[in-house]
Design a protein around this motif. Structure first.
Motif, mmCIF file in Angstrom:
data_model
loop_
_atom_site.group_PDB
_atom_site.id
_atom_site.type_symbol
_atom_site.label_atom_id
_atom_site.label_comp_id
_atom_site.label_asym_id
_atom_site.label_seq_id
_atom_site.Cartn_x
_atom_site.Cartn_y
_atom_site.Cartn_z
ATOM 1 N N GLU A 63 1.486 4.161 -2.906
ATOM 2 C CA GLU A 63 1.206 5.574 -2.649
ATOM 3 C C GLU A 63 2.413 6.430 -3.030
ATOM 4 O O GLU A 63 2.263 7.484 -3.664
ATOM 5 N N HIS B 234 -4.854 7.243 -1.587
ATOM 6 C CA HIS B 234 -5.219 6.177 -0.650
ATOM 7 C C HIS B 234 -6.148 5.140 -1.281
ATOM 8 O O HIS B 234 -5.888 3.932 -1.210
ATOM 9 N N ALA C 114 -4.391 3.008 -3.868
ATOM 10 C CA ALA C 114 -3.470 2.068 -3.223
ATOM 11 C C ALA C 114 -4.224 0.935 -2.533
ATOM 12 O O ALA C 114 -3.718 -0.187 -2.422
ATOM 13 N N GLU C 115 -5.456 1.221 -2.068
ATOM 14 C CA GLU C 115 -6.281 0.177 -1.455
ATOM 15 C C GLU C 115 -6.553 -0.956 -2.447
ATOM 16 O O GLU C 115 -6.705 -2.109 -2.051
ATOM 17 N N HIS D 166 0.833 -1.210 0.000
ATOM 18 C CA HIS D 166 0.000 0.000 0.000
ATOM 19 C C HIS D 166 0.864 1.256 0.000
ATOM 20 O O HIS D 166 0.655 2.170 -0.814
ATOM 21 N N GLU E 147 -2.804 -2.711 -3.408
ATOM 22 C CA GLU E 147 -2.120 -3.435 -2.324
ATOM 23 C C GLU E 147 -2.392 -4.933 -2.333
ATOM 24 O O GLU E 147 -1.690 -5.701 -1.672
#
Length: 218
Positions: free
Chosen positions: A82, A97, A100-101, A78, A104
């Protein structure tokens, strides 16, 4: 291989364990995951069956060694993504965010290893949070909350406790960013607000703000 939902739960437990040393309660996890306690109970049973958590009634849930390793791997991915989005694709720190969620959960270890190398093995993400290395080690940082900084003292902004979009945009609007020098000019004992100086510009901030900015002192 674990599901996206299972990895999200492991990550949530990892973060909550900092506040719940003896075990994370079902209610605390339900609030973090924004779901019902019954759904959390079902997931805990599933994670326990896979040896990812240890659960004891009335004491809560804790990550097992395998669960902790898996959670750190997800956090590592994650934060690397970012960093990549901000440094290489010119995203703003309040935009990365949610992307990246999704990223990940990519399973390729080689991809993440090559990404880390490509980025120059960064130690911190755009919000100042430490990026664990390939062995799962986090860089140690001696930081305090801005609210703890005494009057007339100066520090460097090194991170944010609240990484919500609204807070990050508030910081951008007021020219508060990582690496900026902040000096405390005044502190109000009544409400905890303070007058600060950033690059010779004075700004009055609430205690909510000062409690969500990390500072490294000289």
């Amino acid at each position: 291989m674990f599901s996206l939902s299972e990895e999200n739960y492991l990550k949530a437990i990892f973060h909550l364990e900092r506040s719940y040393k003896s075990g994370v309660s079902t209610n605390a996890l339900a609030e973090e995951m924004e779901t019902k306690a019954s759904s959390v109970t079902d997931m805990i049973k599933k994670l326990s069956g896979k040896k990812l958590v240890n659960y004891r009634k009335y004491q809560g849930v804790k990550l097992s060694e395998l669960g902790r390793k898996t959670a750190i791997e997800v956090i590592r991915k994650h934060r690397l993504w970012e960093y990549f989005l901000v440094e290489k694709l010119d995203f703003q720190w309040d935009e990365v965010h949610d992307i990246a969620e999704q990223l990940e959960h990519i399973k390729s270890e080689k991809l993440i290893s090559q990404l880390d190398k490509f980025l120059g093995f960064p130690k911190r993400d755009p919000h100042g949070d430490p990026i664990p290395d390939a062995q799962g080690n986090f860089a140690v940082s001696n930081k305090i909350l801005l609210a703890e900084l005494e009057k007339s003292k100066t520090g460097i902004c090194v991170g944010v406790k609240d990484s919500s979009v609204d807070f990050l945009r508030f910081l951008d609007k007021n020219n508060i960013a990582l690496g900026k020098e902040i000096k405390v000019l005044e502190k109000e004992t009544f409400d905890g607000s303070m007058l600060i100086s950033i690059e010779n510009n004075e700004l009055r901030i609430s205690q909510v703000v000062s409690n969500n900015l990390y500072i490294k002192t000289y």
